[in-house]
Design an enzyme around this catalytic site. Sequence first.
Site, PDB file in Angstrom:
ATOM      1  N   ARG A  22      -1.269  -1.131   2.839  1.00  0.00           N
ATOM      2  CA  ARG A  22      -2.324  -2.115   2.566  1.00  0.00           C
ATOM      3  C   ARG A  22      -1.816  -3.204   1.616  1.00  0.00           C
ATOM      4  NH1 ARG A  22      -4.826  -4.828  -1.410  1.00  0.00           N
ATOM      5  NH2 ARG A  22      -4.653  -2.932  -2.675  1.00  0.00           N
ATOM      6  N   ASP A  23      -1.485  -2.813   0.410  1.00  0.00           N
ATOM      7  CA  ASP A  23      -1.079  -3.776  -0.613  1.00  0.00           C
ATOM      8  C   ASP A  23       0.224  -4.469  -0.248  1.00  0.00           C
ATOM      9  OD1 ASP A  23      -0.988  -5.191  -2.948  1.00  0.00           O
ATOM     10  OD2 ASP A  23      -0.954  -3.474  -4.281  1.00  0.00           O
ATOM     11  N   HIS A 222      -0.884   1.546 -11.974  1.00  0.00           N
ATOM     12  CA  HIS A 222      -0.434   0.703 -10.857  1.00  0.00           C
ATOM     13  C   HIS A 222       0.370  -0.453 -11.454  1.00  0.00           C
ATOM     14  CE1 HIS A 222      -1.203  -1.329  -6.812  1.00  0.00           C
ATOM     15  NE2 HIS A 222      -0.688  -2.300  -7.547  1.00  0.00           N
ATOM     16  N   HIS A 224       3.477  -3.440 -11.260  1.00  0.00           N
ATOM     17  CA  HIS A 224       4.305  -4.325 -10.452  1.00  0.00           C
ATOM     18  C   HIS A 224       5.623  -4.569 -11.178  1.00  0.00           C
ATOM     19  CE1 HIS A 224       1.208  -6.027  -7.468  1.00  0.00           C
ATOM     20  NE2 HIS A 224       0.649  -4.999  -8.067  1.00  0.00           N
ATOM     21  N   CYS A 255       0.405  -9.795  -5.855  1.00  0.00           N
ATOM     22  CA  CYS A 255      -0.912 -10.425  -5.809  1.00  0.00           C
ATOM     23  C   CYS A 255      -0.826 -11.765  -5.086  1.00  0.00           C
ATOM     24  CB  CYS A 255      -1.442 -10.619  -7.233  1.00  0.00           C
ATOM     25  SG  CYS A 255      -3.057 -11.429  -7.294  1.00  0.00           S
ATOM     26  N   ASN A 264       5.015  -4.342  -5.948  1.00  0.00           N
ATOM     27  CA  ASN A 264       4.772  -3.117  -6.702  1.00  0.00           C
ATOM     28  C   ASN A 264       6.095  -2.435  -7.014  1.00  0.00           C
ATOM     29  OD1 ASN A 264       1.612  -2.590  -6.249  1.00  0.00           O
ATOM     30  ND2 ASN A 264       2.483  -3.377  -4.356  1.00  0.00           N
TER      31      ASN A 264
END
Length: 318
Positions: A22-23, A222, A224, A255, A264
Amino acid sequence: MIHPTASGDERRSVRIREVGPRDGFQNEAETVPTADKIALINALGHAGLTRIELASFVRPDLIPQLADGVEVLRGVDLPAGTERMVLVPNGRGLDNALRQRELFTGQALFDAVTLFVSASETHNKKNINRTIEQTMAEVAVMGGRIVAEGLRFCAVVSTAFGCPYEGAVPMNHVLDLAERFVDAGAVEVGFGDTTGMANPAYSGRFFAAALDRLPGVEVTAHFHNTRGQGLANAYAALEAGCTSFESSFGELGGCPVPAGATGNIATEDLVSMLHEMGVETGVDLPALIDAARAAQSILGRPLTSHSIVAGPVVWAGR
């Protein structure tokens, strides 16, 4: 020769959620074919990743890379017990997610739902065109619906460690938002270093405070790797007591709002570090690296994780 481990680390274990499907994919310039997504997700699941964020119920015109979310959810073949998570941005997205789940009653499309808010007012408006208060008012309603459906309600507070538009974000403000999610029914709260502004010293203090403020709640980190501090921040969170992490194979992601917000931390790099410290993850690292390497062929470019290049650490005599 036995590989070195930090004292007292040998019996620890952590939970890792893979967010690349997803991300990661949502930030790719071109859409990844659905069949390739499914094959990669299956490989990740069979490598031992038991928590995977599979899709997002967003408008396809806004994020066309995820327009095939339902097809992905229906097509994956994951080991029993794998947590299938989806992200929804608002009530309309939740309506769509629950409608699709009802259509396929013979198949568990997903069993966990993530709602999110940015701790920064500016970032929240740029990201979902709503104020923080508008978002949290909707969260209070959506949370009840998620719980009533018997789904696991998870939450994410983005820009928890700083905002490129507003600068420092007060820790108490971030934790206040987390508590509001818990009041709405969330059993897990993740804190996102959305644009890579965290540092290890602050990360350690933050997660110590979060664990203290949120007893009985799964607290998730989470990070990055925008400025190369992602694994150091993860280590600081671990030392503060955090045992739940999110990461993305190949260091995919970032983002989409501010420029320069890269991916990430790589799942394979995180797993490699943890294994060398004697921390259990339940993940087959060589199989995970193979999956990340396969993604390079699908995407047609090299990915930026270190483990893809170096492979797992091999100690003589191990």
